[in-house]
Design a protein around this motif. Structure first.
Motif, PDB file in Angstrom:
ATOM      1  N   UNK A  64      13.236   9.635  -7.657  1.00  0.00           N
ATOM      2  CA  UNK A  64      13.590  10.709  -8.585  1.00  0.00           C
ATOM      3  C   UNK A  64      12.602  11.866  -8.480  1.00  0.00           C
ATOM      4  N   UNK A  65      11.308  11.529  -8.455  1.00  0.00           N
ATOM      5  CA  UNK A  65      10.268  12.556  -8.417  1.00  0.00           C
ATOM      6  C   UNK A  65      10.302  13.328  -7.101  1.00  0.00           C
ATOM      7  N   UNK A  66      10.364  12.603  -5.995  1.00  0.00           N
ATOM      8  CA  UNK A  66      10.283  13.241  -4.683  1.00  0.00           C
ATOM      9  C   UNK A  66      11.512  14.079  -4.345  1.00  0.00           C
ATOM     10  N   UNK A  67      12.644  13.775  -4.969  1.00  0.00           N
ATOM     11  CA  UNK A  67      13.877  14.506  -4.692  1.00  0.00           C
ATOM     12  C   UNK A  67      14.241  15.504  -5.796  1.00  0.00           C
ATOM     13  N   UNK A  68      13.297  15.761  -6.694  1.00  0.00           N
ATOM     14  CA  UNK A  68      13.522  16.742  -7.748  1.00  0.00           C
ATOM     15  C   UNK A  68      14.602  16.353  -8.733  1.00  0.00           C
ATOM     16  N   UNK A  69      14.863  15.062  -8.867  1.00  0.00           N
ATOM     17  CA  UNK A  69      15.910  14.578  -9.763  1.00  0.00           C
ATOM     18  C   UNK A  69      15.376  14.138 -11.117  1.00  0.00           C
ATOM     19  N   UNK A  70      14.065  14.094 -11.248  1.00  0.00           N
ATOM     20  CA  UNK A  70      13.491  13.663 -12.509  1.00  0.00           C
ATOM     21  C   UNK A  70      11.983  13.768 -12.503  1.00  0.00           C
ATOM     22  N   UNK A  71      11.402  13.718 -13.703  1.00  0.00           N
ATOM     23  CA  UNK A  71       9.960  13.706 -13.874  1.00  0.00           C
ATOM     24  C   UNK A  71       9.610  12.532 -14.784  1.00  0.00           C
ATOM     25  N   UNK A  72       8.380  12.061 -14.665  1.00  0.00           N
ATOM     26  CA  UNK A  72       7.940  10.910 -15.450  1.00  0.00           C
ATOM     27  C   UNK A  72       6.647  11.244 -16.182  1.00  0.00           C
ATOM     28  N   UNK A  73       6.738  11.359 -17.491  1.00  0.00           N
ATOM     29  CA  UNK A  73       5.558  11.596 -18.313  1.00  0.00           C
ATOM     30  C   UNK A  73       4.816  10.282 -18.501  1.00  0.00           C
ATOM     31  N   UNK A  74       3.517  10.284 -18.211  1.00  0.00           N
ATOM     32  CA  UNK A  74       2.719   9.075 -18.350  1.00  0.00           C
ATOM     33  C   UNK A  74       1.906   9.143 -19.639  1.00  0.00           C
ATOM     34  N   UNK A  75       2.108   8.162 -20.495  1.00  0.00           N
ATOM     35  CA  UNK A  75       1.378   8.061 -21.750  1.00  0.00           C
ATOM     36  C   UNK A  75       0.347   6.946 -21.615  1.00  0.00           C
ATOM     37  N   UNK A  76      -0.916   7.310 -21.695  1.00  0.00           N
ATOM     38  CA  UNK A  76      -1.966   6.313 -21.619  1.00  0.00           C
ATOM     39  C   UNK A  76      -2.211   5.712 -22.998  1.00  0.00           C
ATOM     40  N   UNK A  77      -2.569   4.444 -23.027  1.00  0.00           N
ATOM     41  CA  UNK A  77      -2.999   3.853 -24.293  1.00  0.00           C
ATOM     42  C   UNK A  77      -4.127   2.875 -23.996  1.00  0.00           C
ATOM     43  N   UNK A  78      -4.915   2.587 -25.011  1.00  0.00           N
ATOM     44  CA  UNK A  78      -6.114   1.789 -24.809  1.00  0.00           C
ATOM     45  C   UNK A  78      -5.929   0.333 -25.194  1.00  0.00           C
ATOM     46  N   UNK A  79      -4.681  -0.073 -25.445  1.00  0.00           N
ATOM     47  CA  UNK A  79      -4.430  -1.456 -25.833  1.00  0.00           C
ATOM     48  C   UNK A  79      -4.806  -2.402 -24.701  1.00  0.00           C
ATOM     49  N   UNK A  80      -5.210  -3.601 -25.097  1.00  0.00           N
ATOM     50  CA  UNK A  80      -5.467  -4.633 -24.097  1.00  0.00           C
ATOM     51  C   UNK A  80      -4.147  -5.292 -23.726  1.00  0.00           C
ATOM     52  N   UNK A  81      -3.843  -5.242 -22.467  1.00  0.00           N
ATOM     53  CA  UNK A  81      -2.660  -5.929 -21.942  1.00  0.00           C
ATOM     54  C   UNK A  81      -3.074  -7.324 -21.506  1.00  0.00           C
ATOM     55  N   UNK A  82      -2.219  -8.294 -21.707  1.00  0.00           N
ATOM     56  CA  UNK A  82      -2.449  -9.579 -21.053  1.00  0.00           C
ATOM     57  C   UNK A  82      -1.113 -10.216 -20.716  1.00  0.00           C
ATOM     58  N   UNK A  83      -1.141 -10.984 -19.641  1.00  0.00           N
ATOM     59  CA  UNK A  83       0.089 -11.588 -19.162  1.00  0.00           C
ATOM     60  C   UNK A  83      -0.191 -12.888 -18.459  1.00  0.00           C
ATOM     61  N   UNK A  84       0.877 -13.483 -17.952  1.00  0.00           N
ATOM     62  CA  UNK A  84       0.770 -14.805 -17.362  1.00  0.00           C
ATOM     63  C   UNK A  84       1.233 -14.751 -15.919  1.00  0.00           C
ATOM     64  N   UNK A  85       0.301 -14.893 -15.010  1.00  0.00           N
ATOM     65  CA  UNK A  85       0.608 -14.967 -13.586  1.00  0.00           C
ATOM     66  C   UNK A  85       0.366 -16.375 -13.061  1.00  0.00           C
ATOM     67  N   UNK A  86      -0.782 -16.936 -13.455  1.00  0.00           N
ATOM     68  CA  UNK A  86      -1.174 -18.266 -13.003  1.00  0.00           C
ATOM     69  C   UNK A  86      -1.147 -19.243 -14.177  1.00  0.00           C
ATOM     70  N   UNK A  87      -0.963 -20.548 -13.917  1.00  0.00           N
ATOM     71  CA  UNK A  87      -1.026 -21.534 -15.004  1.00  0.00           C
ATOM     72  C   UNK A  87      -2.343 -21.460 -15.762  1.00  0.00           C
ATOM     73  N   UNK A  88      -3.410 -21.110 -15.041  1.00  0.00           N
ATOM     74  CA  UNK A  88      -4.734 -21.040 -15.668  1.00  0.00           C
ATOM     75  C   UNK A  88      -4.847 -19.903 -16.678  1.00  0.00           C
ATOM     76  N   UNK A  89      -3.885 -18.973 -16.669  1.00  0.00           N
ATOM     77  CA  UNK A  89      -3.901 -17.862 -17.621  1.00  0.00           C
ATOM     78  C   UNK A  89      -3.491 -18.295 -19.025  1.00  0.00           C
ATOM     79  N   UNK A  90      -2.792 -19.418 -19.133  1.00  0.00           N
ATOM     80  CA  UNK A  90      -2.220 -19.798 -20.433  1.00  0.00           C
ATOM     81  C   UNK A  90      -3.266 -19.953 -21.535  1.00  0.00           C
ATOM     82  N   UNK A  91      -4.380 -20.660 -21.319  1.00  0.00           N
ATOM     83  CA  UNK A  91      -5.368 -20.779 -22.407  1.00  0.00           C
ATOM     84  C   UNK A  91      -5.902 -19.432 -22.877  1.00  0.00           C
TER      85      UNK A  91
END
Length: 298
Positions: A252-279
């Motif tokens: 979209x950006x490279x073909x002039x079909x759209x723009x993407x506003x990026x909103x930064x925030x300081x929240x801590x993200x966490x997610x689950x990739x490995x089984x060891x992430x669960x605890x």
């Protein structure tokens, strides 16, 4: 009209070793999705669409149906290997669906408002949902989209390297490029780096990365559809090829079909990739409950 939230929940969980979308992490057995839905309703979203595999539908209906009934409209979109594949290609031989961009396309029929997209197994925090809901509810430009970005220092795993979309912005805060870096970690000296071809490149702690929290206007669906048709044809015999959301936004950006506003925030993200992430995730959610930030999810 209130925006819709699409939840990407069709993943196979190969590295996790199970259906992490439905695993219990909260102090009362809550899934990560429960927290996202709670924050989304509070922030002003009006509908939830679960993008899932057919074999997960019964479990999703059983777990989330009673919780959402009377609180918010919800629906299911099925992502299968054959979904939106051009008929002339016939039966496609692959075991995995086509990726996150394809997943969004699979929710076209269920989505008629501005919409956000998140991963089912990621905790984003209320701030991100509020930022996105406000944008989608007030934006009047059909070709203006958005992304909620996170500081990379708040997105790392203690249990291995991670993949992140590293963002480059213009002077007005619009996305120019998002580059997928597949091996990012913090070294023993505290420096964050990404590794590529045995070379290390430093990243600042506050570098903005994409955690797959996107916002789109509904007019994007026909574009995604045409893009995916071309992609499916070109990758018919590449069973591991995946059509990603950043691919759509970059186009979209490279073909002039759209723009993407990026909103930064300081929240801590966490997610689950490995089984060891669960605890780690379980401990973080317990801490939030102890702070009174989330009630028990019925």
């Amino acid at each position: 009209m209130k925006p819709t939230l699409l939840i990407l929940a069709a993943g196979m969980g190969s590295r996790y070793g199970g259906v992490k979308q439905l695993d219990k992490f909260g102090p009362n057995g809550e899934t990560i999705i429960d927290y996202s839905i709670y924050d989304a309703i509070k922030a002003g979203f009006g509908k939830i669409v679960f993008i899932i595999r057919e074999e997960l539908k019964a479990d999703f209906e059983e777990i989330f149906g009673p919780k959402l009934e009377g609180k918010i409209d919800y629906d299911f979109a099925i992502q299968s290997v054959q979904s939106y594949v051009p008929a002339e290609l016939g039966i496609v031989e692959r075991t995995k669906p086509w990726g996150t961009g394809h997943a969004v396309l699979c929710a076209w029929e269920q989505t008629n408002t501005p919409f956000a997209v998140i991963n089912a197994d990621d905790f984003y925090g209320y701030e991100g949902f509020k930022i996105m809901a406000d944008f989608l509810s007030t934006n009047k430009e059909e070709t203006r989209h958005a992304m909620v970005g996170y500081q990379i220092k708040n997105t790392l795993s203690e249990n291995g390297s991670v993949s992140r979309g590293v963002c480059e912005l213009d002077a007005d805060g619009f996305l120019e490029v998002v580059t997928e870096r597949t091996k990012i970690y913090r070294q023993a000296d505290g420096q964050i780096v990404f590794e590529e071809k045995d070379e290390l490149t430093k990243l600042d702690d506050n570098t903005i990365v994409s955690m797959n929290f996107w916002g789109f206007m509904p007019g994007v669906f026909p574009v995604i559809n045409e893009m995916f048709k071309d992609y499916a044809i070109k990758n018919l015999h590449s069973p591991k090829a995946e059509f990603y959301i950043p691919t759509v936004m970059t186009y979209l950006i490279q073909n002039g079909l759209g723009k993407c506003k990026v909103f930064s925030n300081e929240s801590e993200w966490f997610g689950v990739t490995y089984p060891e992430d669960k605890p780690t995730v379980t401990e973080a959610l317990q801490k939030l409950a102890d702070q009174g930030k989330y009630p028990v999810v019925d």
